[in-house]
Design an enzyme around this catalytic site. Structure first.
Site, PDB file in Angstrom:
ATOM      1  N   LYS A   1       3.538  -4.068  16.717  1.00 37.78           N
ATOM      2  CA  LYS A   1       2.117  -3.714  16.584  1.00 37.78           C
ATOM      3  C   LYS A   1       1.321  -4.600  17.537  1.00 37.78           C
ATOM      4  O   LYS A   1       1.794  -5.677  17.918  1.00 37.78           O
ATOM      5  CB  LYS A   1       1.647  -3.952  15.149  1.00 37.78           C
ATOM      6  CG  LYS A   1       0.381  -3.223  14.777  1.00 37.78           C
ATOM      7  CD  LYS A   1       0.619  -1.761  14.411  1.00 37.78           C
ATOM      8  CE  LYS A   1      -0.667  -1.012  14.227  1.00 37.78           C
ATOM      9  NZ  LYS A   1      -0.435   0.361  13.766  1.00 37.78           N
TER      10      LYS A   1
ATOM     11  N   ASP B   1      -4.121   3.364  17.406  1.00 37.69           N
ATOM     12  CA  ASP B   1      -4.384   3.029  16.004  1.00 37.69           C
ATOM     13  C   ASP B   1      -5.915   3.021  15.901  1.00 37.69           C
ATOM     14  O   ASP B   1      -6.594   3.642  16.741  1.00 37.69           O
ATOM     15  CB  ASP B   1      -3.752   1.677  15.629  1.00 37.69           C
ATOM     16  CG  ASP B   1      -3.796   1.394  14.120  1.00 37.69           C
ATOM     17  OD1 ASP B   1      -3.078   2.047  13.370  1.00 37.69           O
ATOM     18  OD2 ASP B   1      -4.582   0.520  13.687  1.00 37.69           O
TER      19      ASP B   1
HETATM   20  P1  NDP Z   1      -9.863   5.791  13.107  1.00 38.37           P
HETATM   21  O1  NDP Z   1     -10.496   4.649  13.810  1.00 38.37           O
HETATM   22  O2  NDP Z   1      -9.750   7.096  13.823  1.00 38.37           O
HETATM   23  O3  NDP Z   1     -10.631   6.083  11.718  1.00 38.37           O
HETATM   24  C1  NDP Z   1     -10.853   5.129  10.749  1.00 38.37           C
HETATM   25  C2  NDP Z   1     -11.855   5.727   9.777  1.00 38.37           C
HETATM   26  O4  NDP Z   1     -11.969   4.905   8.626  1.00 38.37           O
HETATM   27  C3  NDP Z   1     -13.263   5.848  10.347  1.00 38.37           C
HETATM   28  O5  NDP Z   1     -13.840   7.044   9.880  1.00 38.37           O
HETATM   29  C4  NDP Z   1     -13.970   4.625   9.751  1.00 38.37           C
HETATM   30  O6  NDP Z   1     -15.358   4.755   9.663  1.00 38.37           O
HETATM   31  C5  NDP Z   1     -13.356   4.635   8.382  1.00 38.37           C
HETATM   32  N1  NDP Z   1     -13.506   3.369   7.662  1.00 38.37           N
HETATM   33  C6  NDP Z   1     -13.280   2.112   8.098  1.00 38.37           C
HETATM   34  N2  NDP Z   1     -13.478   1.220   7.091  1.00 38.37           N
HETATM   35  C7  NDP Z   1     -13.816   1.953   6.007  1.00 38.37           C
HETATM   36  C8  NDP Z   1     -14.131   1.641   4.660  1.00 38.37           C
HETATM   37  N3  NDP Z   1     -14.122   0.384   4.237  1.00 38.37           N
HETATM   38  N4  NDP Z   1     -14.418   2.660   3.808  1.00 38.37           N
HETATM   39  C9  NDP Z   1     -14.430   3.939   4.214  1.00 38.37           C
HETATM   40  N5  NDP Z   1     -14.142   4.303   5.489  1.00 38.37           N
HETATM   41  C10 NDP Z   1     -13.841   3.329   6.371  1.00 38.37           C
HETATM   42  O7  NDP Z   1      -8.433   5.264  12.633  1.00 38.37           O
HETATM   43  P2  NDP Z   1      -7.147   6.109  12.231  1.00 38.37           P
HETATM   44  O8  NDP Z   1      -7.582   7.326  11.491  1.00 38.37           O
HETATM   45  O9  NDP Z   1      -6.285   6.260  13.417  1.00 38.37           O
HETATM   46  O10 NDP Z   1      -6.395   5.088  11.247  1.00 38.37           O
HETATM   47  C11 NDP Z   1      -6.748   4.966   9.876  1.00 38.37           C
HETATM   48  C12 NDP Z   1      -5.655   4.197   9.150  1.00 38.37           C
HETATM   49  O11 NDP Z   1      -4.409   4.880   9.295  1.00 38.37           O
HETATM   50  C13 NDP Z   1      -5.404   2.777   9.640  1.00 38.37           C
HETATM   51  O12 NDP Z   1      -4.983   1.988   8.554  1.00 38.37           O
HETATM   52  C14 NDP Z   1      -4.217   2.962  10.589  1.00 38.37           C
HETATM   53  O13 NDP Z   1      -3.486   1.773  10.759  1.00 38.37           O
HETATM   54  C15 NDP Z   1      -3.435   3.997   9.819  1.00 38.37           C
HETATM   55  N6  NDP Z   1      -2.480   4.752  10.619  1.00 38.37           N
HETATM   56  C16 NDP Z   1      -2.900   5.455  11.711  1.00 38.37           C
HETATM   57  C17 NDP Z   1      -1.982   6.192  12.434  1.00 38.37           C
HETATM   58  C18 NDP Z   1      -2.411   7.091  13.543  1.00 38.37           C
HETATM   59  O14 NDP Z   1      -1.567   7.853  14.036  1.00 38.37           O
HETATM   60  N7  NDP Z   1      -3.664   7.086  13.958  1.00 38.37           N
HETATM   61  C19 NDP Z   1      -0.540   6.144  12.130  1.00 38.37           C
HETATM   62  C20 NDP Z   1      -0.232   5.456  10.880  1.00 38.37           C
HETATM   63  C21 NDP Z   1      -1.173   4.766  10.205  1.00 38.37           C
HETATM   64  P3  NDP Z   1     -16.330   4.079  10.771  1.00 38.37           P
HETATM   65  O15 NDP Z   1     -16.260   5.004  11.941  1.00 38.37           O
HETATM   66  O16 NDP Z   1     -17.632   4.034  10.093  1.00 38.37           O
HETATM   67  O17 NDP Z   1     -15.760   2.703  11.062  1.00 38.37           O
END
Ligand code: NDP
Length: 464
Positions: free
Chosen positions: A145, A185
């Site tokens: 990572k 990520d």
């Molecule tokens: P993104 O940056 O695309 O999205 C993250 C989302 O979570 C945003 O909408 C953000 O809102 C929101 N968010 C952040 N903090 C909070 C909170 N406290 N409460 C509610 N919403 C919140 O990231 P990903 O979708 O790519 O990743 C999300 C999770 O999935 C992470 O833990 C990542 O490690 C995991 N993951 C991702 C993978 C991937 O392929 N992308 C693969 C495996 C795991 P805002 O825009 O307001 O910050």
């Protein structure tokens, strides 16, 4: 049929002891001593050590070969300076990380996170989780990572590009198709992968597509990669329900986040016949009782990159709750898809009270340890992230396969492979939990199944 009733009446709520095996206590103490002030990493290790007792009992040679100690120690960690110039001509300095945690099963593989919260602890916790997740896919992937404390929010396109180029100016020497293959990520999507890949190609003078995944379709990317983590999480929840003779069809669902994972989890839940009534971002949540309007959500979050409150301006039946948590809504299935430790004990209590049947983690470690305890005690089926969100990295491995063979698969073919992989992961976890004497405990199933694959490969390699 009420799944809670089924779990408690027929299958029994999992009753695994969460006490750590005394033989593993010194390992945890060493991890804490060697990695001071890294609470997320300590927690991730502790959670795994608490559950691998069954396999340690069966395979004492793992202890003899000090495999638990070795798996808890990253193979290599790189920390580097990332200087860049902002639009006002000022020099900015960020910190870059890459943790190559375990390469026993294949090249190190795991995403890059650009977020101000990134530090050694977060990167190590994510890298450690990735090792087991990647093992569960059954594909040839090690775990790693990386990322930076750079905050992309509010930065211009040119600033993002300059930052990515500076980041890669150091990272390139550590990665490669057979060495370490980063991906996206939080804060790193196709745009950032494009800038990173462009700089990698420029420095190395090699069009080495397999050095990064999450690429655009026109330049070596794979179909379904963008959708894969969210789709995979929905499929995993569907498999959990199916194992109990039920389905996600006609279920109400809440999803946290509205980023990459959340949006495509919503899309697949809807395709499977479920109704997603709420989603969130860091500013609050949206409640849309008629079901989230996905084209509108994509417009707001993917195209306009706006806050979620914009959604309700266009959707009269929906309301936005600023600062609220989506777990306040009553739903049968909950998919935390935002970030770590976003669902705590109090949230879990609400989910149990409101009759939730299944929680499957789309994000990495979104549920606190207290939340997991409350969910299990309440008879809620719990799918841990290392199993439920493995569809993303699995599809990255499919992207690497296509790059190696200079091939490009159709959407349907790639999705069919994803479905097969998610079913296999579910099956491995389910079977391993049964063997461990805790049927339905996907945490024990995932940790033990992942651990065995990595440990057996390391055993075969000797002490290296
Ligand atoms: P993104 O940056 O695309 O999205 C993250 C989302 O979570 C945003 O909408 C953000 O809102 C929101 N968010 C952040 N903090 C909070 C909170 N406290 N409460 C509610 N919403 C919140 O990231 P990903 O979708 O790519 O990743 C999300 C999770 O999935 C992470 O833990 C990542 O490690 C995991 N993951 C991702 C993978 C991937 O392929 N992308 C693969 C495996 C795991 P805002 O825009 O307001 O910050």
């Amino acid at each position: 049929m009420n799944i809670v009733a089924r779990v408690s009446d027929e299958i029994e709520t999992p009753q695994v002891s969460m006490e750590i095996d005394p033989r593993l206590v010194p390992v945890l103490e060493t991890v804490r001593r060697r990695n001071p002030a890294e609470p997320e990493f300590h927690e991730a290790v502790e959670r795994v050590l608490r559950t691998i007792g069954p396999v340690i009992d069966k395979r004492p040679e793992y202890l003899e070969a000090k495999l638990v100690e070795r798996i808890c120690e990253p193979e290599r960690q790189v920390i580097f300076r990332v200087p860049w110039i902002d639009d006002e001509g000022r020099v900015q300095v960020n910190r870059g990380y890459r943790v190559e945690f375990n390469g026993a099963l294949g090249p190190f593989k795991g995403g890059l996170r650009f977020d101000p919260s990134v530090n050694s602890s977060i990167v190590k916790f994510l890298g450690f989780e990735q090792v087991f997740k990647n093992a569960l896919t059954g594909l040839p992937l090690g775990g790693g990572k990386g990322g930076s404390d750079f905050d992309p929010k509010g930065r211009s396109e040119n600033e993002i590009m300059r930052f990515c180029q500076s980041f890669m100016t150091e990272l390139w020497r550590h990665i490669g198709e057979y060495t370490d293959v980063p991906a996206g990520d939080i804060g790193v999507g196709e745009r950032e992968i494009g800038y990173l890949f462009g700089q990698y190609r420029r420095i190395t003078n090699r069009y080495e597509s397999g050095a990064l995944t999450g690429k655009g379709l026109g330049w070596g990317g794979a179909r379904v990669r963008r959708e894969a983590t969210g789709y995979g999480t929905a499929y995993f929840a569907q498999e959990m329900l199916r194992a109990k003779g039920s389905s996600i069809c006609d279920r109400t669902v809440t999803v946290s986040g509205s980023g990459n994972v959340a949006i495509y989890a919503i899309e697949k839940v809807q395709q499977l016949g479920g109704t997603v009534i709420g989603c969130s971002d860091s500013g609050g949540y949206v409640h849309d009782p008629d079901g989230i309007d996905l084209p509108l959500l994509k417009q707001v979050k993917e195209v306009d990159r706006a806050r979620l409150d914009r959604y309700v301006q266009e959707r009269p039946g929906a309301r936005h709750v600023a600062g609220g948590r989506v777990w306040e809504l009553a739903a049968e299935v909950a998919l935390p898809c935002a970030t770590q430790n976003e669902l705590d004990e109090e949230d879990a209590r609400k989910l149990v009270e409101n009759g939730a049947l299944v929680v499957a983690e789309g994000a990495n470690m979104p549920c606190t340890a207290g939340a997991i305890g409350t969910l299990r005690a309440g008879g809620v089926l719990f799918g841990p992230g290392k199993a439920a969100n493995a569809g993303g990295v699995a599809t990255s491995a499919l992207e690497m396969q296509q790059n190696a063979s200079r091939d490009s698969w159709t959407f349907d073919h790639t999705e069919a492979r994803l479905v097969e992989i998610m079913r296999d992961i579910h099956h491995s976890c389910y079977e391993m939990a049964e063997q461990a004497g805790v049927p339905g405990d996907y945490i024990v199933g995932a940790n033990n199944a992942g651990f065995v694959r990595v440990a057996d490969a390391m055993l075969a390699f000797g002490v290296v």
